[in-house]
Design a protein around this motif. Structure first.
Motif, PDB file in Angstrom:
ATOM      1  N   UNK A 103       0.834  -1.181   0.000  1.00 30.95           N
ATOM      2  CA  UNK A 103       0.000   0.000   0.000  1.00 30.95           C
ATOM      3  C   UNK A 103       0.883   1.249   0.000  1.00 30.95           C
ATOM      4  N   UNK A 104       0.500   2.221  -0.809  1.00 31.24           N
ATOM      5  CA  UNK A 104       1.286   3.448  -0.899  1.00 31.24           C
ATOM      6  C   UNK A 104       0.942   4.377   0.262  1.00 31.24           C
ATOM      7  N   UNK A 105       1.958   5.070   0.746  1.00 33.57           N
ATOM      8  CA  UNK A 105       1.733   6.002   1.849  1.00 33.57           C
ATOM      9  C   UNK A 105       1.259   7.338   1.306  1.00 33.57           C
ATOM     10  N   UNK A 106       0.682   8.131   2.159  1.00 34.83           N
ATOM     11  CA  UNK A 106       0.251   9.480   1.792  1.00 34.83           C
ATOM     12  C   UNK A 106       1.186  10.512   2.414  1.00 34.83           C
ATOM     13  N   UNK A 107       2.387  10.109   2.708  1.00 37.52           N
ATOM     14  CA  UNK A 107       3.399  10.975   3.318  1.00 37.52           C
ATOM     15  C   UNK A 107       3.837  12.032   2.325  1.00 37.52           C
ATOM     16  N   UNK A 108       3.985  13.263   2.807  1.00 38.98           N
ATOM     17  CA  UNK A 108       4.506  14.362   1.989  1.00 38.98           C
ATOM     18  C   UNK A 108       5.756  14.896   2.671  1.00 38.98           C
ATOM     19  N   UNK A 109       6.885  14.858   1.960  1.00 38.31           N
ATOM     20  CA  UNK A 109       8.135  15.351   2.545  1.00 38.31           C
ATOM     21  C   UNK A 109       8.075  16.849   2.829  1.00 38.31           C
ATOM     22  N   UNK A 110       8.882  17.255   3.763  1.00 41.53           N
ATOM     23  CA  UNK A 110       9.074  18.671   4.050  1.00 41.53           C
ATOM     24  C   UNK A 110      10.399  19.093   3.417  1.00 41.53           C
ATOM     25  N   UNK A 111      10.637  20.377   3.352  1.00 40.50           N
ATOM     26  CA  UNK A 111      11.846  20.915   2.746  1.00 40.50           C
ATOM     27  C   UNK A 111      13.090  20.209   3.285  1.00 40.50           C
ATOM     28  N   UNK A 112      13.934  19.750   2.392  1.00 39.47           N
ATOM     29  CA  UNK A 112      15.196  19.058   2.651  1.00 39.47           C
ATOM     30  C   UNK A 112      15.041  17.625   3.174  1.00 39.47           C
ATOM     31  N   UNK A 113      13.823  17.089   3.205  1.00 42.45           N
ATOM     32  CA  UNK A 113      13.649  15.674   3.544  1.00 42.45           C
ATOM     33  C   UNK A 113      14.158  14.819   2.398  1.00 42.45           C
ATOM     34  N   UNK A 114      14.666  13.659   2.727  1.00 38.18           N
ATOM     35  CA  UNK A 114      15.055  12.686   1.718  1.00 38.18           C
ATOM     36  C   UNK A 114      13.848  11.813   1.404  1.00 38.18           C
ATOM     37  N   UNK A 115      13.648  11.546   0.114  1.00 37.70           N
ATOM     38  CA  UNK A 115      12.625  10.587  -0.289  1.00 37.70           C
ATOM     39  C   UNK A 115      13.170   9.726  -1.414  1.00 37.70           C
ATOM     40  N   UNK A 116      12.429   8.689  -1.748  1.00 41.87           N
ATOM     41  CA  UNK A 116      12.844   7.747  -2.785  1.00 41.87           C
ATOM     42  C   UNK A 116      11.779   7.696  -3.875  1.00 41.87           C
ATOM     43  N   UNK A 117      12.225   7.509  -5.103  1.00 42.45           N
ATOM     44  CA  UNK A 117      11.329   7.481  -6.243  1.00 42.45           C
ATOM     45  C   UNK A 117      11.897   6.563  -7.313  1.00 42.45           C
ATOM     46  N   UNK A 118      11.118   6.323  -8.353  1.00 42.23           N
ATOM     47  CA  UNK A 118      11.582   5.522  -9.472  1.00 42.23           C
ATOM     48  C   UNK A 118      12.457   6.382 -10.375  1.00 42.23           C
ATOM     49  N   UNK A 119      13.449   5.770 -10.961  1.00 44.16           N
ATOM     50  CA  UNK A 119      14.326   6.463 -11.892  1.00 44.16           C
ATOM     51  C   UNK A 119      14.485   5.585 -13.131  1.00 44.16           C
ATOM     52  N   UNK A 120      14.461   6.201 -14.289  1.00 44.36           N
ATOM     53  CA  UNK A 120      14.605   5.452 -15.539  1.00 44.36           C
ATOM     54  C   UNK A 120      15.739   6.043 -16.361  1.00 44.36           C
ATOM     55  N   UNK A 121      16.386   5.177 -17.141  1.00 41.50           N
ATOM     56  CA  UNK A 121      17.415   5.679 -18.054  1.00 41.50           C
ATOM     57  C   UNK A 121      16.927   5.574 -19.493  1.00 41.50           C
ATOM     58  N   UNK A 122      17.767   5.937 -20.424  1.00 36.10           N
ATOM     59  CA  UNK A 122      17.365   5.974 -21.828  1.00 36.10           C
ATOM     60  C   UNK A 122      17.077   4.591 -22.406  1.00 36.10           C
ATOM     61  N   UNK A 123      17.495   3.551 -21.723  1.00 34.45           N
ATOM     62  CA  UNK A 123      17.242   2.181 -22.185  1.00 34.45           C
ATOM     63  C   UNK A 123      15.974   1.604 -21.556  1.00 34.45           C
ATOM     64  N   UNK A 124      15.220   2.434 -20.860  1.00 35.44           N
ATOM     65  CA  UNK A 124      13.982   2.029 -20.192  1.00 35.44           C
ATOM     66  C   UNK A 124      14.208   0.993 -19.101  1.00 35.44           C
ATOM     67  N   UNK A 125      15.369   1.029 -18.473  1.00 39.05           N
ATOM     68  CA  UNK A 125      15.562   0.226 -17.277  1.00 39.05           C
ATOM     69  C   UNK A 125      15.219   1.120 -16.090  1.00 39.05           C
ATOM     70  N   UNK A 126      14.789   0.527 -15.020  1.00 41.40           N
ATOM     71  CA  UNK A 126      14.338   1.319 -13.889  1.00 41.40           C
ATOM     72  C   UNK A 126      14.973   0.855 -12.586  1.00 41.40           C
ATOM     73  N   UNK A 127      15.061   1.794 -11.669  1.00 42.02           N
ATOM     74  CA  UNK A 127      15.642   1.541 -10.362  1.00 42.02           C
ATOM     75  C   UNK A 127      15.105   2.594  -9.397  1.00 42.02           C
ATOM     76  N   UNK A 128      15.588   2.561  -8.159  1.00 39.40           N
ATOM     77  CA  UNK A 128      15.205   3.589  -7.189  1.00 39.40           C
ATOM     78  C   UNK A 128      16.200   4.739  -7.249  1.00 39.40           C
TER      79      UNK A 128
END
Length: 74
Positions: A1-26
């Motif tokens: 389940x996804x959280x409804x957390x919203x970061x505050x200024x300068x908080x660290x968070x994690x997200x999906x990242x993709x490159x030009x080859x359509x591979x994905x990571x955090x």
């Protein structure tokens, strides 16, 4: 389940990242309140922890690309 957390200024968070080859990571990101931060938040791509991001990686990839992940295939 996804959280409804919203970061505050300068908080660290994690997200999906993709490159030009359509591979994905955090990706670790620092919240600065820019358009990219708010776009990720609106799309539900902002996670408080690495593990939470990792657990949602396949679903996020499918949502963003329309490709469904089957087994170990990418």
């Amino acid at each position: 389940m996804k959280s409804e957390w919203k970061p505050m200024l300068r908080d660290t968070y994690y997200t999906i990242s993709m490159d030009s080859e359509y591979t994905y990571t955090t990706q670790e990101v620092t919240w600065c309140g820019d358009d990219a931060d708010y776009m990720r938040l609106k799309l539900g791509l902002v996670y408080r922890t690495y593990d939470e991001c990792l657990a949602n990686l396949d679903a996020d990839w499918s949502m963003l690309t329309g490709h469904i992940i089957v087994g170990d295939e990418e």
